[in-house]
Design a protein around this motif. Structure first.
Motif, mmCIF file in Angstrom:
data_model
loop_
_atom_site.group_PDB
_atom_site.id
_atom_site.type_symbol
_atom_site.label_atom_id
_atom_site.label_comp_id
_atom_site.label_asym_id
_atom_site.label_seq_id
_atom_site.Cartn_x
_atom_site.Cartn_y
_atom_site.Cartn_z
ATOM 1 N N VAL A 63 0.843 -1.203 0.000
ATOM 2 C CA VAL A 63 0.000 0.000 0.000
ATOM 3 C C VAL A 63 0.879 1.254 0.000
ATOM 4 O O VAL A 63 0.647 2.188 -0.765
ATOM 5 C CB VAL A 63 -0.971 -0.012 1.212
ATOM 6 C CG1 VAL A 63 -1.598 1.349 1.445
ATOM 7 C CG2 VAL A 63 -2.057 -1.064 1.000
ATOM 8 N N ASN A 64 1.896 1.246 0.863
ATOM 9 C CA ASN A 64 2.801 2.391 0.922
ATOM 10 C C ASN A 64 3.592 2.569 -0.370
ATOM 11 O O ASN A 64 3.824 3.694 -0.803
ATOM 12 C CB ASN A 64 3.763 2.261 2.105
ATOM 13 C CG ASN A 64 3.178 2.810 3.375
ATOM 14 O OD1 ASN A 64 2.779 3.955 3.423
ATOM 15 N ND2 ASN A 64 3.113 1.982 4.391
ATOM 16 N N ALA A 65 4.009 1.470 -0.969
ATOM 17 C CA ALA A 65 4.804 1.562 -2.194
ATOM 18 C C ALA A 65 3.975 2.024 -3.392
ATOM 19 O O ALA A 65 4.490 2.730 -4.267
ATOM 20 C CB ALA A 65 5.446 0.207 -2.502
ATOM 21 N N ILE A 66 2.707 1.663 -3.424
ATOM 22 C CA ILE A 66 1.879 1.976 -4.588
ATOM 23 C C ILE A 66 1.120 3.290 -4.424
ATOM 24 O O ILE A 66 1.133 4.146 -5.309
ATOM 25 C CB ILE A 66 0.894 0.815 -4.864
ATOM 26 C CG1 ILE A 66 1.674 -0.447 -5.250
ATOM 27 C CG2 ILE A 66 -0.104 1.195 -5.951
ATOM 28 C CD1 ILE A 66 0.846 -1.712 -5.268
ATOM 29 N N ILE A 67 0.473 3.463 -3.298
ATOM 30 C CA ILE A 67 -0.437 4.596 -3.139
ATOM 31 C C ILE A 67 0.246 5.849 -2.603
ATOM 32 O O ILE A 67 -0.046 6.961 -3.043
ATOM 33 C CB ILE A 67 -1.634 4.195 -2.255
ATOM 34 C CG1 ILE A 67 -2.424 3.109 -2.980
ATOM 35 C CG2 ILE A 67 -2.517 5.387 -1.940
ATOM 36 C CD1 ILE A 67 -3.557 2.531 -2.200
#
Length: 138
Positions: A63-67
Motif C-alpha cells: 500500500v505504501n509503495a503503490i499509493i
C-alpha cells in the motif's frame, strides 16, 4: 562483492533486505497493537498472530509503495503548507486501508477508526525507524 569500486547488490542481498523490512514492519505493527487501543490482531496462538502480522506488513508495504507516492505527488502543496504534518494523516489513512484490505483477505487484523489509525501510524513510524537504525548497514 565489489565491482568498479561500488558494492554490487546481489539477489540474495535484496531478498534479505525485503525480509528485514517486512520483519521490521511486522514488529512495529505488533508494538502498535500493544500500545494503541483500537488496533487489534487476533489468533489462537502466538505463531498465528505472528504470521498475520507478517502478512499485514506485506500488505502495508505494498500500500505504501503503490499509493503513497501518488498521494504525495498529488498533495504536494498540502505537504508544503502543513510542513509535512499532513503526512501523519496520510499514514493513518493508509493504515486504515491496510486494515480494510486485511479484512478482505480474512486476516484477523483490525483498526477501529481514524484516531487509533493516527496513533498507530505514529507508533509504526517511530518503532520502524528505531528498528531500522539497529539493522542498517553501511
Amino acid at each position: 562483492m565489489w565491482a568498479d569500486g561500488e558494492r554490487s547488490v546481489t539477489a540474495q542481498d535484496r531478498d534479505v533486505r525485503i525480509f528485514l523490512k517486512v520483519a521490521i514492519t511486522a514488529a512495529a505493527l505488533w508494538v502498535a497493537t500493544l500500545l494503541i487501543a483500537g488496533i487489534d490482531v487476533e489468533g489462537d496462538s502466538a505463531g498465528r498472530r505472528a504470521l498475520t502480522l507478517a502478512a499485514v506488513a506485506v500488505i502495508f508495504g505494498l500500500v505504501n509503495a503503490i499509493i503513497k507516492p501518488i498521494v504525495k505527488t498529488l498533495g504536494c502543496a498540502l505537504y508544503v503548507l502543513t510542513l509535512g504534518l499532513i503526512g501523519l494523516v496520510v499514514n493513518a489513512l493508509l493504515l486504515l486501508l491496510t486494515s480494510r484490505i486485511a479484512e478482505e483477505f480474512e486476516l484477523p487484523f483490525h483498526v477501529d477508526g481514524f484516531w487509533p489509525a493516527f496513533a498507530g501510524a505514529i507508533v509504526v513510524a517511530v518503532v520502524g525507524w528505531a528498528l531500522d537504525l539497529l539493522v542498517k548497514d553501511d
